[in-house]
Every structure is written in C-alpha cells, then in structure tokens.
Design a protein around this motif. Structure first.
Motif: not given
Length: 386
Positions: A275-276, A285-286, A321-323, A326-330
């Motif tokens: 989660t971001g 930053q997670g 809220p924390p994010e 998303p589907g396309d993440s590295l």
C-alpha cells in the motif's frame, strides 16, 4: 552503460522459442547482461533469480569465496542489507493483521520508556515510512548498547513536522521492527527465523547464520577484494540483517506477486506493505517497498534510487486514504552492506520479478540498469504476438 540494454533486441526471438530454446535464450540474455557488470565492477560472484509467469529461473556466476574458490549456487547465502527492510515491514504488517498492533499506534504505546520524548508520539507508520521528522541514516557511534539506544531515542529532536518529509533511516525502520517484535512477545530474530521465514517458504534465510550453514555463507569483498562481513550494530537485525539465498529471495518475490497460497493474515500483511502511504516525487513509499508507475523509464527508476534519495530529506505528501497498488506498478528495493550489493523488483501486472545478489557493493545505478534490461526483455517477450 546503455550497451547493456542490448538484450531488448532479442525479446521477440525469445517469445517465439520452444520451451527448451526459451530456457537457453534466457540464459543468454542473463549472461549478456550480468557478465559485463561483473567485469566492470570486479564482482567476484553473483546470483540472479527470475520469476516469469510463475516459473522460477536461477543463474549463478563466479565465486562465493575467493580463498577456496567456492562457486556461487542458488543456495549461497548473501547479505542483502536494506533489502531486509521489506521483510521487517512484512513482520510489522503481520503484527497488525494478527491484532498485536496498528500502524497508527504511537511508539510510546509499545515502549513506555520513550514517554515524554518527541519520538513517543511518532506513529509506527511514521517509523516505517521514514517520515517521523528526520531520524538519520545511521546511529551515531555512541549508540552501542540498549541503554545508549534508549538514551538516543529519548533525546532525539525532530527537524521537521512528522509526515512532511521522508528521510531514509535505519534507526527509523529499525525501531519499527523492534516495536513489532515487542508487540508479538518474542525477540526479533526469533520471530523472523521461527515465524516469518517459514510462513513464506524461506527455508534457508537467517538473521544469525547457524554454524552448519556457515560453509554456504559467501564473503563480501571490498574494492581491494579484501573479505568482509557485516559489522554488528544496534538494530542491525531489524534494518539490514537478513542473510539469504537466491532461491529464498525469489520465494519472497513470488509471495508478493501471488500471495494466494499464504495464510489470510500473511496475505493481508503483504497487502499492507504494498500500500502507498506517501508520495515523494514520482516514487510512492510503501512499507518497506518503494513503488513506481509501470512502464517506467530507466532514468526515472535510477533517480528514485539515487544517492539524494538515500542521503537527503525529501518533501513527502501523505496519501489519504492510503493508496492500494494500482494495477500497473513496479515495486523495488536496493540493499547493501560493506561487501555486498542486492536489488529486487517485481511487476504484478506482468507476473515478473527478479533478484540480483552480489558479493561486492557496486553502484545502485548499475544494478538497476541490469535489472531493467532483463525486465524489459522479458516484458516484451510476454507481450509479443504469437
């Protein structure tokens, strides 16, 4: 440097191969990428692990120890330095998912001796995202035992309001690991080796390498090729203390790519780490992991892992809220000790992940360029028309 991106040219050919041909081609891709890096930086040994569409692949190069010429294998133990941080974060997230703490708890709730100090009011999330107000990269030399550790934390004064700046810090995430272990009622090394590693299927990962595993423990090497291993320090286990092999690290990456086979509590913990919580420039930053939109350019990924991101405070924007990813993440993380250099990344939407372990501390930019070349080649192969 960009000559190492040549493996991209072979991606379509890789996609058209039979299974046996694809294995050979993947070996060639990794050879073409890794061997020049080892030569340029005089790296004695490297282990590379790749997960591609659920399949694990291992590639080993050079020597784990120069004195007895022991070759690197997928079972060679490497120090991974700050690549330990996502594992520490996973333990803290597991403590939340099992009801032992919440990331909104204040540090003073779990360590009453901090009461009366500014740090007592820092949240566990602040500690895990380096946003407590400016804790430094390392402890001062005077912090050598539990008494001086507590004294340091009690006298520390923030440079910024909590949640406004990110300053990368071992004392920050190290304290998160320490407090998570307190909430779970066991020492941190015991929880990692007895609870988290087994739950992730990491059968040969350690905070303290047992005697019978020492023959598998590589030596790291200085620029002058003098043998090195990590020096003990306060909260070293929590911040940079994991010793592991390519097989186990790839299991951890695969757990992040596809956690479905894990316990519900551990699945929730992995989601918490991905989660971001803060946006710092183009990086999110997670908890342990650092996230970027994918696809991403090599230059942007290197900038996010630059010395400035490690050594300087950066303005941070809280995500409320924390994010969730998303589907396309590295997702990625670097790690180093005096004699070792590590890097890992994964892209869930592409079911791609990789681990680079080396027994020399070479530049982050070179690690990222090598990993990026492999990532793009495999991504291109996966998306090529049949």
């Amino acid at each position: 440097m960009h000559g190492r991106l040549k493996p991209l040219l072979a991606a379509l050919a890789f996609a058209a191969c039979t299974t046996a041909q694809a294995t050979d081609r993947l070996q060639s891709l990794v050879d073409e990428t890794i061997r020049p890096v080892m030569k340029e930086y005089d790296i004695p040994g490297m282990a590379v692990a790749i997960s591609h569409n659920g399949q694990a692949h291992y590639f080993n190069y050079g020597m784990a120890r120069l004195d007895d010429r022991q070759p690197v294998t997928r079972d060679t133990l490497f120090e991974i330095g700050s690549l330990s941080k996502p594992l520490t974060a996973t333990l803290a997230a597991l403590a939340q998912s099992t009801g032992k703490l919440t990331l909104n708890d204040r540090a003073g709730q779990h360590w009453p001796e901090l009461q009366g100090s500014p740090l007592a009011q820092a949240s566990l999330l602040d500690l895990g995202t380096y946003t407590a107000g400016g804790l430094p990269l390392q402890f001062p030399d005077s912090v050598t035992d539990p008494a001086s550790l507590l004294a340091y934390y009690r006298q520390w004064q923030p440079e910024h309001s909590p949640g406004t700046y990110r300053r990368y810090s071992n004392p920050s995430i190290g304290l998160l690991g320490f407090l998570a272990a307190r909430s779970m009622g066991q020492p941190f090394p015991s929880l990692m080796q007895g609870t988290l590693f087994p739950a992730l299927g990491m059968q040969h990962s350690y905070i303290q390498v047992p005697d019978q595993q020492m023959p598998r423990y590589a030596y790291g090497y200085s620029k002058e090729n003098q043998p090195l291993r990590v020096t003990p320090g306060m909260l070293d286990a929590e911040a940079y203390g994991v010793k592991t092999n390519a097989r186990d690290m790839l299991r951890f990456i695969q757990a992040n790519l596809n956690p479905a086979g894990l316990s519900i509590e551990l699945q929730r913990a992995i989601a918490i780490t991905q989660t971001g919580y803060y946006r710092i420039g183009e990086m999110t930053q997670g908890l342990g992991w650092e996230r970027y939109p994918y696809p991403i350019s090599l230059e942007r990924l290197q900038a996010g892992n630059s010395p400035a991101m490690v050594l300087e405070a950066q303005p941070a924007k809280r995500l409320l809220p924390p994010e969730f990813a998303p589907g396309d993440s590295l997702f990625n993380k670097t790690g180093s000790t005096g004699g070792f250099g590590a890097y890992a990344l994964f892209v869930p939407s592409q079911q791609l992940g990789l681990v680079l372990l080396a027994n020399k501390n070479y530049p982050n930019a070179a690690r990222i360029e090598a990993a990026y070349a492999l990532l793009r080649a495999l991504d291109s192969a996966s998306s090529a028309p049949e």
